[in-house]
Design an enzyme around this catalytic site. Structure first.
Site, PDB file in Angstrom:
ATOM      1  N   GLU A  30      -5.847  -0.024  -3.631  1.00 41.80           N
ATOM      2  CA  GLU A  30      -5.951  -0.744  -2.356  1.00 41.80           C
ATOM      3  C   GLU A  30      -6.138   0.263  -1.237  1.00 41.80           C
ATOM      4  O   GLU A  30      -5.478   1.307  -1.226  1.00 41.80           O
ATOM      5  CB  GLU A  30      -4.681  -1.556  -2.013  1.00 41.80           C
ATOM      6  CG  GLU A  30      -4.475  -2.795  -2.805  1.00 41.80           C
ATOM      7  CD  GLU A  30      -3.201  -3.554  -2.412  1.00 41.80           C
ATOM      8  OE1 GLU A  30      -2.747  -3.441  -1.257  1.00 41.80           O
ATOM      9  OE2 GLU A  30      -2.660  -4.247  -3.286  1.00 41.80           O
ATOM     10  N   GLU A  32      -1.056 -12.725   4.929  1.00 35.45           N
ATOM     11  CA  GLU A  32      -0.482 -11.386   5.010  1.00 35.45           C
ATOM     12  C   GLU A  32       1.051 -11.488   5.095  1.00 35.45           C
ATOM     13  O   GLU A  32       1.681 -11.027   6.022  1.00 35.45           O
ATOM     14  CB  GLU A  32      -1.105 -10.605   6.173  1.00 35.45           C
ATOM     15  CG  GLU A  32      -0.639  -9.172   6.353  1.00 35.45           C
ATOM     16  CD  GLU A  32      -0.717  -8.280   5.114  1.00 35.45           C
ATOM     17  OE1 GLU A  32      -1.607  -8.454   4.277  1.00 35.45           O
ATOM     18  OE2 GLU A  32       0.161  -7.412   4.997  1.00 35.45           O
ATOM     19  N   GLU A  62       3.229  -2.404  -6.428  1.00 43.77           N
ATOM     20  CA  GLU A  62       4.042  -1.820  -5.372  1.00 43.77           C
ATOM     21  C   GLU A  62       5.545  -2.013  -5.559  1.00 43.77           C
ATOM     22  O   GLU A  62       6.177  -2.812  -4.851  1.00 43.77           O
ATOM     23  CB  GLU A  62       3.607  -2.366  -4.009  1.00 43.77           C
ATOM     24  CG  GLU A  62       2.140  -2.114  -3.720  1.00 43.77           C
ATOM     25  CD  GLU A  62       1.735  -2.444  -2.294  1.00 43.77           C
ATOM     26  OE1 GLU A  62       2.484  -3.151  -1.607  1.00 43.77           O
ATOM     27  OE2 GLU A  62       0.665  -1.981  -1.858  1.00 43.77           O
ATOM     28  N   TYR A 102      -2.400   3.147   2.837  1.00 44.61           N
ATOM     29  CA  TYR A 102      -2.773   2.596   4.143  1.00 44.61           C
ATOM     30  C   TYR A 102      -2.496   3.525   5.321  1.00 44.61           C
ATOM     31  O   TYR A 102      -3.264   3.586   6.262  1.00 44.61           O
ATOM     32  CB  TYR A 102      -2.034   1.275   4.392  1.00 44.61           C
ATOM     33  CG  TYR A 102      -2.504   0.154   3.493  1.00 44.61           C
ATOM     34  CD1 TYR A 102      -3.610  -0.616   3.834  1.00 44.61           C
ATOM     35  CD2 TYR A 102      -1.859  -0.119   2.299  1.00 44.61           C
ATOM     36  CE1 TYR A 102      -4.068  -1.630   3.010  1.00 44.61           C
ATOM     37  CE2 TYR A 102      -2.317  -1.140   1.452  1.00 44.61           C
ATOM     38  CZ  TYR A 102      -3.409  -1.887   1.822  1.00 44.61           C
ATOM     39  OH  TYR A 102      -3.864  -2.888   0.997  1.00 44.61           O
TER      40      TYR A 102
END
Ligand code: PNW
EC number: 3.2.1.21
Length: 445
Positions: free
Chosen positions: A351, A405, A167, A294
């Site tokens: 992901e 996270e 990323e 996401y």
């Protein structure tokens, strides 16, 4: 789950993903300090100032964790290697214990028939390098190349695929302009440099691994669909700038050797001189493309300096991250990526997943039906893309375990497997059991 293995091509790879700092535990075993430890220790950056010191203690429990991956019926495991565990100072002396750990981890995957999908940088930069400017310093490409060589001389013969960087948008823009991750800067000049250097490091690492005779080399991009918040030219321009900054800068750089004009407009004055000369190294041929997906963002114009856009809340149902659930965005990105950037190159969804509160019920079971629905809805869009001829070759659920996270600490649970933060006990959730049935029984469940 509605879908199962039989709905996908025979050679389609199902996997699950994690990252080193989020699960291993750090600050022992000879590992060096990282800028994430520094960031978390500075009050105000992370919820309750939580850090990755213990995380899921995966460093000591990796065999149990890989057993869970195997028992679910996955074909592959996506993991990352901690730079500071291998090279505590970022360069120079190797920490043999650290490199041995990844050697054992690799063999433990292979013993279970799991294909290793490695990432070399999933965000924990050694503090010693951060102190020298980190991603703002052009030398990072050389440091990263040397680290890559150290790791891959040892592991390179056993990797199914390698992505140098996870990323690049998060490494550069989120961390240096939005201040959301280490080192937490809000500086257009630092961010612009990081936007270029992160791709330069990707290119240098790719060159090093080609030199070692390796194949299976790719890059993992996080893509977020940019939706104009209203039907006006101003909102469309705001969304196009967001799309440029978030998505097209990195894909354009890596696959075409060019940056989009709509972003150069804002960043060019801050880029290092002679950046054009780097575009060849940045855009070497790759073997595959990884997409982490996401959500989408709804963009409105803003009365601020360039890029003059701001996210506004959308109308779709949201996850516990407050991220809108927009499965169609995955289809749109898979299609657009193949059409505009990668052609016939294999694409992996590296992901995809959702955060939730996921408290155990009175009987100890964790009923995360929301997560089962999320996976199903996104897998349906992967299927749709495959039916349309897009070469999608695999899908990785984020994540195996509830984990650290980042600036949200341990509250946002993404795992197929629940982790009790006190005892570190692993409890498979309903989504883990559903995934297991879908992957091993080949039937609708
Ligand atoms: C990814 N955003 O992070 C990472 O690869 C994982 O380490 C992380 O746990 C996962 O997604 C869930 O967050 C992102 O702000 C973090 O747009 C932030 C953003 C995108 C991806």
């Amino acid at each position: 789950m509605q879908l199962s293995r039989k709905d996908f091509p025979d050679d389609f790879i199902f996997g699950t993903a994690t990252s080193s700092y989020q699960i291993e535990g750090h600050g022992f075993g000879g590992a060096g300090r990282t800028h994430w430890d520094d960031f978390a220790d500075t009050p105000g950056n992370v919820v309750r100032a939580e850090n990755g010191a213990t995380a899921c203690d995966h460093y000591h429990r990796y065999e149990e964790d890989l057993d869970l991956v195997k028992a679910a019926g996955f074909d592959a495991y996506r993991f990352s290697i901690s730079w500071a565990r291998v090279l505590p100072e970022g360069r120079g002396t190797v920490n043999a214990e650290g490199l041995d750990f990844y050697d054992r981890l690799t063999d433990a995957m292979l013993e279970r028939g799991l294909k290793p999908f490695a990432t070399l940088y999933h965000w924990e930069l050694p503090s010693a390098l951060a102190d020298m400017g980190g991603w703002r310093n052009r030398d990072i490409a050389a440091w990263f190349g040397d680290y890559t060589e150290t790791v891959m001389r040892r592991l390179g013969d056993r990797m199914e695929t390698v992505a140098p960087i996870n990323e690049p948008w998060c490494v550069a823009w989120l961390s240096h302009f939005l201040g959301g991750q280490a080192p937490g800067l809000r500086d257009i000049r630092a961010a612009s440099r990081a936007m270029h250097h992160v791709l330069l490091a990707h290119g240098r690492a790719t060159e090093v691994m080609r030199g070692l005779g390796m194949s299976g080399l790719g890059c993992v991009f996080n893509l977020e669909w940019a939706e104009p918040a209203e039907d006006t030219p101003e909102a469309q321009l705001a969304a196009a700038r967001y799309d440029g900054l978030y998505n097209r800068w990195f894909m354009g750089g890596a696959f075409k050797g060019e940056y989009p004009d709509i972003v150069l407009e804002g960043l060019e004055p801050h880029l290092p001189k002679g950046w054009q000369d780097d575009m060849g190294l940045i855009s070497q041929p790759l073997d595959w493309c990884g997409i982490n997906y996401y959500t989408r963002s709804n963009m409105a114009p803003a009365d601020t300096p360039w890029p003059a856009h701001k996210p506004v809340p959308g109308i779709l149902p949201k996850t516990f991250m407050d991220w809108e659930i927009y499965p169609e965005g995955l289809y749109r990105f898979l299609t657009r990526t193949a059409e505009e950037y990668t052609g016939d190159l294999p694409i992996y969804v590296t992901e995809n997943g959702m955060a939730a509160l996921d408290e155990p019920g009175p009987d100890g079971a964790i009923e995360d039906d929301h997560r089962i629905a999320y996976f199903d809805a996104h897998l349906a869009q992967v299927n749709r893309a495959i039916a349309g001829g897009v070469p999608v070759k695999g899908y990785f659920a984020w994540s195996l375990l509830d984990n650290y996270e980042w600036s949200f600490g341990y509250d946002k649970r993404f795992g197929l497997v629940h982790v009790d933060l006190e005892t570190l006990a692993r409890t498979p959730k309903a989504s883990y059991h559903a995934m297991t049935r879908a992957l091993t029984k080949h039937a609708e469940v």
